[in-house]
Design an enzyme around this catalytic site. Structure first.
Site, PDB file in Angstrom:
ATOM      1  N   ARG A 110     -10.889-103.349  54.435  1.00 24.77           N
ATOM      2  CA  ARG A 110     -12.087-103.633  55.226  1.00 24.77           C
ATOM      3  C   ARG A 110     -13.130-102.579  54.892  1.00 24.77           C
ATOM      4  NH1 ARG A 110     -12.482-108.769  56.442  1.00 24.77           N
ATOM      5  NH2 ARG A 110     -10.884-109.520  57.884  1.00 24.77           N
ATOM      6  N   ALA A 167      -7.374-114.947  59.739  1.00 21.82           N
ATOM      7  CA  ALA A 167      -8.606-115.302  60.437  1.00 21.82           C
ATOM      8  C   ALA A 167      -9.689-115.650  59.436  1.00 21.82           C
ATOM      9  CB  ALA A 167      -9.057-114.135  61.320  1.00 21.82           C
ATOM     10  N   GLU A 189      -7.352-121.571  57.670  1.00 16.62           N
ATOM     11  CA  GLU A 189      -7.197-120.135  57.418  1.00 16.62           C
ATOM     12  C   GLU A 189      -5.728-119.733  57.347  1.00 16.62           C
ATOM     13  OE1 GLU A 189      -9.363-117.877  56.512  1.00 16.62           O
ATOM     14  OE2 GLU A 189     -11.039-119.276  56.648  1.00 16.62           O
ATOM     15  N   GLU A 193      -4.486-118.118  53.779  1.00 16.65           N
ATOM     16  CA  GLU A 193      -4.119-116.706  53.727  1.00 16.65           C
ATOM     17  C   GLU A 193      -2.617-116.455  53.674  1.00 16.65           C
ATOM     18  OE1 GLU A 193      -6.190-114.426  56.696  1.00 16.65           O
ATOM     19  OE2 GLU A 193      -8.146-115.060  55.929  1.00 16.65           O
ATOM     20  N   GLU A 197     -11.438-116.668  46.553  1.00 20.46           N
ATOM     21  CA  GLU A 197     -11.411-115.837  45.337  1.00 20.46           C
ATOM     22  C   GLU A 197     -11.801-114.389  45.586  1.00 20.46           C
ATOM     23  OE1 GLU A 197     -15.670-116.605  43.130  1.00 20.46           O
ATOM     24  OE2 GLU A 197     -14.083-118.075  42.792  1.00 20.46           O
TER      25      GLU A 197
END
Length: 178
Positions: free
Chosen positions: A63, A75, A91, A95, A137
């Site tokens: 992050r 998320a 999602e 993920e 991506e």
């Protein structure tokens, strides 16, 4: 007194791919004027994948604003007009590769109502089936599977700090104890 502010004017400062920033002039309940800086966001969804063996899958990703990797529930951002339940399924699949036989709505969170209009919808996913992951991506994710009770303890002791993850864990704990 009515707890309401009336927008008198609005000026867009920035419009990006994810957020926009505007400055609004408002009239306060007492008739005086003030300025409000607002971060606009289309909203999002987060899903806590709870496996039959009592473990949970989290994603770990870098992050940028914090300069470190963070453990989180899967998320993502809502697309314009997208149903948040369908976005949660999307999602979760993108993920983690998981699909849920059961999705329970845990409610919505106002993430930072002092300056942002983002609403995040939370779900609990159960009856999970593993499939193939297909992250965006620009998403680089590691998966972490851990016991639910261990993650709740980490939410309480501050080891897990992501707000949506903490909220999803604690809401799920209350739901499961009923």
């Amino acid at each position: 007194m009515r707890l309401e502010e009336k927008r008198l004017s609005s000026r867009e400062i920035f419009k990006g791919k994810i957020v926009e920033l505007r400055v609004d002039q408002v009239e306060l309940p007492n008739g005086k004027e003030a300025v409000r800086e607002v971060v606009g966001h289309p909203g999002g969804v987060a899903v806590l994948p709870y496996h039959d063996d009592g473990t949970v899958t989290l994603v770990r990703q870098f992050r940028y604003p914090f300069g470190r990797a963070v453990d989180e529930v899967p998320a993502g951002k809502l697309e314009p007009g997208e149903d948040h339940r369908l976005a949660g399924e999307r999602e979760l699949s993108e993920e983690t590769g998981l699909s849920a036989g059961s999705l329970t709505y845990l409610g919505a969170l106002l993430l930072s109502p002092g300056y942002a209009d983002e609403v995040l919808h939370l779900y609990l996913a159960r009856d999970l089936t593993q499939g193939e992951r297909h992250p965006d991506e620009d998403e680089f994710l590691e998966l972490r599977r851990a016991p639910f009770d261990e993650l709740v303890a980490q939410a309480m002791d501050g080891t897990l700090q992501d707000a949506k993850t903490v909220a999803a864990l604690l809401k799920t704990k209350v739901l499961l104890e009923r």
